[in-house]
Design a protein around this motif. Structure first.
Motif, PDB file in Angstrom:
ATOM      1  N   ASN A   1     -11.153  13.594 -18.459  1.00  0.00           N
ATOM      2  CA  ASN A   1     -10.107  12.863 -17.734  1.00  0.00           C
ATOM      3  C   ASN A   1      -9.001  12.455 -18.701  1.00  0.00           C
ATOM      4  OD1 ASN A   1      -8.691  11.348 -15.892  1.00  0.00           O
ATOM      5  ND2 ASN A   1     -10.217   9.700 -15.738  1.00  0.00           N
TER       6      ASN A   1
ATOM      7  N   LEU B   1      -6.276  20.568 -17.135  1.00  0.00           N
ATOM      8  CA  LEU B   1      -7.306  19.627 -17.601  1.00  0.00           C
ATOM      9  C   LEU B   1      -8.432  20.434 -18.226  1.00  0.00           C
ATOM     10  CD1 LEU B   1      -7.464  17.252 -14.484  1.00  0.00           C
ATOM     11  CD2 LEU B   1      -6.306  16.818 -16.673  1.00  0.00           C
TER      12      LEU B   1
ATOM     13  N   TRP C   1       2.870  13.899 -14.785  1.00  0.00           N
ATOM     14  CA  TRP C   1       2.445  15.302 -14.778  1.00  0.00           C
ATOM     15  C   TRP C   1       1.365  15.414 -13.704  1.00  0.00           C
ATOM     16  CZ3 TRP C   1       2.019  18.313 -20.040  1.00  0.00           C
ATOM     17  CH2 TRP C   1       3.212  18.160 -20.756  1.00  0.00           C
ATOM     18  N   SER C   2       1.328  16.530 -12.986  1.00  0.00           N
ATOM     19  CA  SER C   2       0.371  16.610 -11.873  1.00  0.00           C
ATOM     20  C   SER C   2      -0.530  17.839 -11.991  1.00  0.00           C
ATOM     21  CB  SER C   2       1.119  16.613 -10.536  1.00  0.00           C
ATOM     22  OG  SER C   2       1.983  17.722 -10.473  1.00  0.00           O
ATOM     23  N   TYR C   3      -1.743  17.641 -11.505  1.00  0.00           N
ATOM     24  CA  TYR C   3      -2.793  18.671 -11.603  1.00  0.00           C
ATOM     25  C   TYR C   3      -3.408  18.876 -10.228  1.00  0.00           C
ATOM     26  CZ  TYR C   3      -2.338  17.254 -16.486  1.00  0.00           C
ATOM     27  OH  TYR C   3      -1.834  16.955 -17.726  1.00  0.00           O
TER      28      TYR C   3
ATOM     29  N   MET D   1      -3.245  10.241 -21.299  1.00  0.00           N
ATOM     30  CA  MET D   1      -3.570   9.204 -20.316  1.00  0.00           C
ATOM     31  C   MET D   1      -4.670   9.712 -19.371  1.00  0.00           C
ATOM     32  SD  MET D   1      -2.900   6.232 -19.203  1.00  0.00           S
ATOM     33  CE  MET D   1      -2.932   5.195 -17.753  1.00  0.00           C
ATOM     34  N   GLN D   2      -5.474   8.792 -18.844  1.00  0.00           N
ATOM     35  CA  GLN D   2      -6.475   9.202 -17.839  1.00  0.00           C
ATOM     36  C   GLN D   2      -5.759   9.395 -16.505  1.00  0.00           C
ATOM     37  OE1 GLN D   2     -10.203   7.028 -17.984  1.00  0.00           O
ATOM     38  NE2 GLN D   2      -9.906   6.566 -20.162  1.00  0.00           N
ATOM     39  N   VAL D   3      -5.976  10.544 -15.889  1.00  0.00           N
ATOM     40  CA  VAL D   3      -5.179  10.902 -14.709  1.00  0.00           C
ATOM     41  C   VAL D   3      -5.743  10.326 -13.410  1.00  0.00           C
ATOM     42  CG1 VAL D   3      -4.316  13.001 -15.824  1.00  0.00           C
ATOM     43  CG2 VAL D   3      -6.337  13.145 -14.319  1.00  0.00           C
TER      44      VAL D   3
ATOM     45  N   TYR E   1       1.187   7.885 -16.073  1.00  0.00           N
ATOM     46  CA  TYR E   1       2.103   7.549 -17.177  1.00  0.00           C
ATOM     47  C   TYR E   1       3.483   8.193 -16.979  1.00  0.00           C
ATOM     48  CZ  TYR E   1       2.650   5.882 -22.057  1.00  0.00           C
ATOM     49  OH  TYR E   1       3.010   5.207 -23.197  1.00  0.00           O
TER      50      TYR E   1
ATOM     51  N   CYS F   1      -0.640  12.032 -13.049  1.00  0.00           N
ATOM     52  CA  CYS F   1      -0.846  11.115 -14.164  1.00  0.00           C
ATOM     53  C   CYS F   1       0.030   9.875 -13.979  1.00  0.00           C
ATOM     54  CB  CYS F   1      -0.511  11.805 -15.483  1.00  0.00           C
ATOM     55  SG  CYS F   1      -0.716  10.703 -16.902  1.00  0.00           S
TER      56      CYS F   1
ATOM     57  N   CYS G   1      -4.920  13.474 -19.635  1.00  0.00           N
ATOM     58  CA  CYS G   1      -3.694  14.217 -19.370  1.00  0.00           C
ATOM     59  C   CYS G   1      -3.334  15.056 -20.595  1.00  0.00           C
ATOM     60  CB  CYS G   1      -2.578  13.226 -19.048  1.00  0.00           C
ATOM     61  SG  CYS G   1      -0.998  14.014 -18.714  1.00  0.00           S
TER      62      CYS G   1
END
Ligand code: FES
Ligand code: FE2
Length: 384
Positions: free
Chosen positions: A106, A159, A132-134, A113-115, A129, A127, A108
């Motif tokens: 977990n 990830l 950014w997206s997953y 950062m933890q997403v 912070y 995310c 980013c």
């Protein structure tokens, strides 16, 4: 059919007692004033409960094994996720659109950062912070202001995945290397697909994870430690102890098992007359009670602190009578509000003595066969 016998029936190569054998053996013990015994006395050095060196070795071992993370029922839908630490690593475990469970670190791929946090259901992870997206497969799908990152290849910045699999209603995660079939051979079918999760709890105790695990694996302390809680209902030091590889099953009969004496052996059902606790080496356990079952994972936080992560599921119906969530909850409250706190208190108290000059070792005798099996396998695996 009770859940206990259902578990036994689903075992292919692991030979555990069936329901009739369990009941017969318990009655024999009650009549003879006996209990199942091991044949080895084990002395575990107290240093193993408080040194950083031993703790680091155990964390490395936990990361190298397939370890239970949660019941499958905790990830019921496509997009269901749980984010929490396992063996010191923040993990994000997700059920994808294809129904498969995947596990990721977990973190980013921008600045770590933890997403995600906690649990829920989502179609993507953004995310918090810089957004950014997953997607559910961990692929990096969006970078706000992507022009500022000309060298970032999105395909290389998904990830980071770790190995995960589901077996018998439990999600297992292995952080180092891939899970192979051989390493799963002692993983029984613990939960059926229809068993719904109804509760999740997390508690932190100032005690080594092994001390907390040990409290679950013997009934030698029922009368003394649980005099006013479990003992009025349960038998003291009358247990069945079976080991299968590094794992074990300990059965704790209730006094009400006596009512089965009047029933013809072929018609006897264990339902609610015994608790069985399966130890899933090294740091997890499944407890099967009357109306509910639980999976508990002892997450080591430091040599002297542990997070107890528990997931509770409703048991399957017995003899066509469906068990309600309310019944399962009442069942769970009884355990939580009574003896469990006494076990945790004992583990915390022992933690304070393992650094003193009192003992060089903790001693486990014939009544503590499942704990001896645990330490024998832990020692062997850490030696490798
Ligand atoms: S750390 Fe995740 S977007 Fe920046
Ligand atoms: Fe106990």
């Amino acid at each position: 059919m009770s859940d206990l016998s259902a578990c036994s029936d689903l075992v292919e190569h692991v030979s555990l007692l069936n329901e009739a054998q369990i009941i017969e053996r318990i009655f024999k013990h009650i009549d003879n004033g006996t209990t199942d015994l091991g044949d080895t006395v084990w002395r575990e050095p107290v240093a193993h409960y408080h040194t950083q060196e031993r703790f680091d070795a155990e964390i490395a071992l936990l990361r190298s094994l397939p370890v239970p993370f949660c019941p499958s029922a905790a990830l019921p839908e496509k997009g269901s996720y749980i984010a929490r630490q396992a063996a010191g690593t923040p993990l994000l475990v997700v059920r994808g659109l294809d129904g498969e469970v995947r596990a990721f670190i977990n973190a980013c791929r921008h600045r770590g950062m933890q997403v995600a946090e906690g649990s829920g259901c989502s179609r993507s992870f953004v995310c918090p912070y810089h957004a950014w997206s997953y997607n559910l497969e961990g692929e990096l799908k969006g970078i706000p202001g992507a022009d500022a990152f000309p060298d970032v290849d999105t395909k290389q910045h998904g990830l980071v995945e770790v190995s995960a699999t589901e077996k018998g209603g439990i999600v297992y995660v292995k952080q180092k290397g891939q899970i192979n079939a051989d390493s799963m051979e002692n993983c029984l079918d613990y939960f059926a697909p229809e068993q719904k999760m109804f509760q999740h709890t997390e508690l932190t105790d100032q005690a080594n994870w092994k001390l907390l695990t040990e409290t679950l694996l013997e009934g030698y302390h029922i009368k003394s430690l649980h005099r006013n809680t479990f003992y009025p209902y349960g038998l003291d030091n009358v247990n069945l102890v079976e080991t299968f590889g590094a794992n074990s099953r300990v059965i704790f009969p209730f006094r009400r098992i006596e009512k089965l004496r009047d029933i013809e052996p072929s018609k006897r059902r264990l339902d609610g007359t015994a608790t069985s606790v399966y130890h899933l080496f090294p740091n997890a356990s499944v407890s099967v009670l009357s109306k509910h079952s639980s999976l508990t994972i002892m997450e080591p936080l430091s040599p002297s602190s542990t997070r107890l992560v528990s997931y509770f599921v409703v048991n399957r119906q017995t003899d066509d009578i469906e068990i309600s969530v309310e019944q399962a909850q009442r069942d769970a409250e009884f355990v939580q509000s009574s003896g469990q706190d006494e076990d945790r208190e004992a583990a915390r108290a022992i933690q304070q003595t393992v650094t003193t000059a009192a003992n060089t070792h903790l001693t486990f005798g014939y009544f503590e066969k499942a704990i001896v099996n645990f330490h024998q396998h832990l020692a062997k695996q850490l030696d490798r």
